[in-house]
Design a protein around this motif. Sequence first.
Motif, PDB file in Angstrom:
ATOM      1  N   UNK A 143      41.256  47.103  39.135  1.00  0.00           N
ATOM      2  CA  UNK A 143      42.006  46.549  38.293  1.00  0.00           C
ATOM      3  C   UNK A 143      41.249  45.217  38.944  1.00  0.00           C
ATOM      4  N   UNK A 144      41.835  44.034  38.041  1.00  0.00           N
ATOM      5  CA  UNK A 144      41.796  42.697  38.192  1.00  0.00           C
ATOM      6  C   UNK A 144      42.229  42.280  38.991  1.00  0.00           C
ATOM      7  N   UNK A 192      35.824  33.227  48.663  1.00  0.00           N
ATOM      8  CA  UNK A 192      36.865  31.861  47.301  1.00  0.00           C
ATOM      9  C   UNK A 192      37.426  33.038  46.818  1.00  0.00           C
ATOM     10  N   UNK A 193      39.094  33.484  46.339  1.00  0.00           N
ATOM     11  CA  UNK A 193      40.032  33.761  45.070  1.00  0.00           C
ATOM     12  C   UNK A 193      40.483  32.406  44.465  1.00  0.00           C
ATOM     13  N   UNK A 207      44.993  32.441  32.595  1.00  0.00           N
ATOM     14  CA  UNK A 207      44.814  33.538  31.513  1.00  0.00           C
ATOM     15  C   UNK A 207      44.330  34.776  31.221  1.00  0.00           C
ATOM     16  N   UNK A 208      43.484  34.325  32.432  1.00  0.00           N
ATOM     17  CA  UNK A 208      42.363  36.064  32.907  1.00  0.00           C
ATOM     18  C   UNK A 208      42.647  36.227  34.244  1.00  0.00           C
ATOM     19  N   UNK A 209      41.144  37.308  34.615  1.00  0.00           N
ATOM     20  CA  UNK A 209      41.098  37.909  36.367  1.00  0.00           C
ATOM     21  C   UNK A 209      41.211  36.528  37.295  1.00  0.00           C
ATOM     22  N   UNK A 210      41.399  36.984  38.037  1.00  0.00           N
ATOM     23  CA  UNK A 210      40.573  35.842  38.968  1.00  0.00           C
ATOM     24  C   UNK A 210      39.402  36.030  38.978  1.00  0.00           C
TER      25      UNK A 210
END
Length: 140
Positions: free
Chosen positions: A2-3, A106-107, A112-115
């Motif tokens: 899962x993102x 680093x996250x 608008x999208x996944x990390x």
Amino acid sequence: MRPLTASAVVSALALAACAPTETGGSGPGMAANDPSSGRQCFSVSQVNNYTKGSPGQVFLRVGRSAVYELQAAGGCQDLDFAQQVALVPDGGMAGSRLCTDDWARVIVPGSTSAATVCRVRISRQLTEAEVAALPPRHRP
């Protein structure tokens, strides 16, 4: 897989910041040396600013005056426009102490999208002269 959502990233950062650390006797907001290995160390909770340097390079402001250079394995996408990032030591949430030559992730939360996640190595702590010599846009 899962993102990650922005709230998951913030939760991961909060958990990492609360993890117990060994600071080698240094006070809050101060970087510490690891006397057993001679490496310079800091706690993730001490990081208060960051900037992207040249491609694959990130600078962290730790405490009042310490600046660390991180080298990305690959590139750190979306870091230029990120309002916040999470720094998570490799090996999960076992602790939040990082030293030179350690690896971390680093996250960068996506708007608008996944990390985006990039792997970085803590290269070194810069001297005061090296920090002063950084271009202003690279100085955290």
